[in-house]
Structure formats: structure tokens, C-alpha cells
Design an enzyme around this catalytic site. Sequence first.
Site: not given
Length: 339
Positions: A104, A196
Site C-alpha cells: 500500500c 479499501c
Amino acid sequence: MDTSASSALRHDWKTDEILALHELPLLELVGMANAAHRAHHDPNRLQKASLLSIKTGGCPENCAYCPQSAHHRDVELTRERLMDPAKVIDMAATARSAGAERFCMGAAWRQVRDGRDFDAVVEMVAGVRALGMEACVTLGMLKPHQAERLAEVGLTAYNHNLDTSPEFYGKIITTRTYQDRLDTLATVRSYGIELCCGGIIGMGESVRDRASMLQTLATMVPHPESVPINALVPVAGTPLAGRAPIDPLELVRMVATARLVMPASIVRLSAGRSSLNREAQILCLIAGANSIFYGDTLLTTPNAGIGEDAELIAAISTPFRAGDLSSKENPSHQTRAEA
Ligand code: SF4
């Protein structure tokens, strides 16, 4: 316990219903959440994600919890320009070797600018995907043509947290609206990129605010694929610096409630994990968390160290042998007792 009722996918949740789940006696709540978890996931599987700040500080937004906001001038933070894509891809490869499956990348922007910056991010995403890892970015608000390009290079997921309830949002951020957030989420979703999206507890919100945030998430169709649940890490110099840490059991309740209302999503135990002992973290995993950030820092705040994470993973995945719990035979236990 009616496990079928607690594992069905629903998108019509009401805040009061979610609040009622959240307020159940703890053992009942955790038991129901664990049953829902097992109905949708392998209970022994824990996703490991690695998070890197690719551009640090100087953000024009004023999120009250965030040390990267340019509005919080007393925070001690070294600003860093956007990293070189080759360096980022190298770091992703290192994270992969350490066991991370998802990489990420977070940039402290209100929105990403077209041109050199965006091109560099696209290169990072393509490079991470070429390593065989899942790639996730958080870049602030996103325009449709940018989402389209990220989808083309295989971006797995876009992180864009709601942070809190619509009702409490204005107490935390005033430089953008809740609707701005929802609009970006809809744009990302329309290009087939996974979402997300989660929030933070411990910022002074009420329990109803927590339920209301979950209601916003759980009425999305489909639910966000990943739901990070964070506990505030108070940072000196931010407006929330003086907030007392939450009781770890509040995090357990939040994780369990998220698991019940979004049973098929990945629930990620995110910021604030470093303040939980091993047993509290395991309780969160029993309550339905099935992903952790793996690494020493979360953007700019401390995370549990890789060594401690390896211990945690060993503790939950290794078959038990007689003597495992004696401090003599378990050096990690000994270290903790001495600390
Ligand atoms: S949370 Fe993100 S958008 Fe808010 S100030 Fe920090 S970096 Fe900027």
C-alpha cells in the site's frame, strides 16, 4: 446462536441495529462475529499488507488526527517529496520477501495532480503488480480519468477512509466534505477497482457515531472489499494530541461489529495495533480481523515491529506443544516479562 443470520450479506443495515450489535455482551458479540468470520473466510488466514509513505507531509487538508497536515504546525515531521518509483518498487520487493502480499502506498495530497506526479504513481503501481503483489494507493480525491488509468495498470484497491460518521465528520475535518469522500469512492468503484475504506475510533466520537460510520460502509453495494479499523494514535502537535487512548476492548467491539455487518470483507487491524498486547491483538483476530499492516511504521506513526509480528503469527499458526507457554522455553514470553 443463529450463525446463519449473522453471516448473510446485507446492504440495508440501520444504525440502531448496528448499535444493538455493538452493545451486546462482549462474549456473545465476539462469538457471533467469529461464526460470521468462519462462514466467509479461512480462520487461519491472515493477510499481511505493507504500507509505505511515498510522499510525506505538507498536506493541505486539516484532518485533526494527522501529523501530515500542513495546518498542524507544531508537529515534528520531516516533509518528503514524492519518492522515486524505482526505489518504491525495490521496497515493495523487500516487503514481499518479508511476507507481505499487498503493498500500500500513501501520498499526503488533497488530490493527485496530473503530469509528473501521477505518472510516477502509475509507474509504481505497475511495478508492484509486476512483482506479483496486490497494489493499493491512497492519493486523496481522484478524477475519473485517473481512476481509469490506475485500473488499466492493474491497481488492486484504492484506500479512501471515511474516518468517522457523517454526523461527527465536521469535528475532524473541515477542508472537505463527507460527500467528497463518497464521490471519490463511487468513481473508484465505477472503474472496477476494489475499495479499501474504514475509519478511526478514539477521536471523541460517540458509540452511535461508530455505528453510523459502519452503517455508511455496510450499505454500500458491494461492501468495501477491505475495511481498516484504526484506533487513534495521538500525535504531539495535532489537535487530538491530548486524547486518552481507547480501551483495547473498544477496538475488539468495533472489529466484531464490522465483521458482522460486512461478513465477506477483509477487516484490517490498522493504526493503534502497537499499543495492544499480543493477547488483545489475538482477541481482535478472533473477533474477525483478518489482515494486519506488517512493518515498523504506518505512514508516519509507529506500528508493531516486524519481529513482534513474526511472534504474533507464530503464536497463532504454530501447533501447540506441551511446555510452549512456560517462560523458560519461550524466549519471547521471557522478553515480555522482563520488559
Ligand atoms: S489524513 Fe490524508 S488527507 Fe488528511 S491531512 Fe493526513 S495526509 Fe492529508
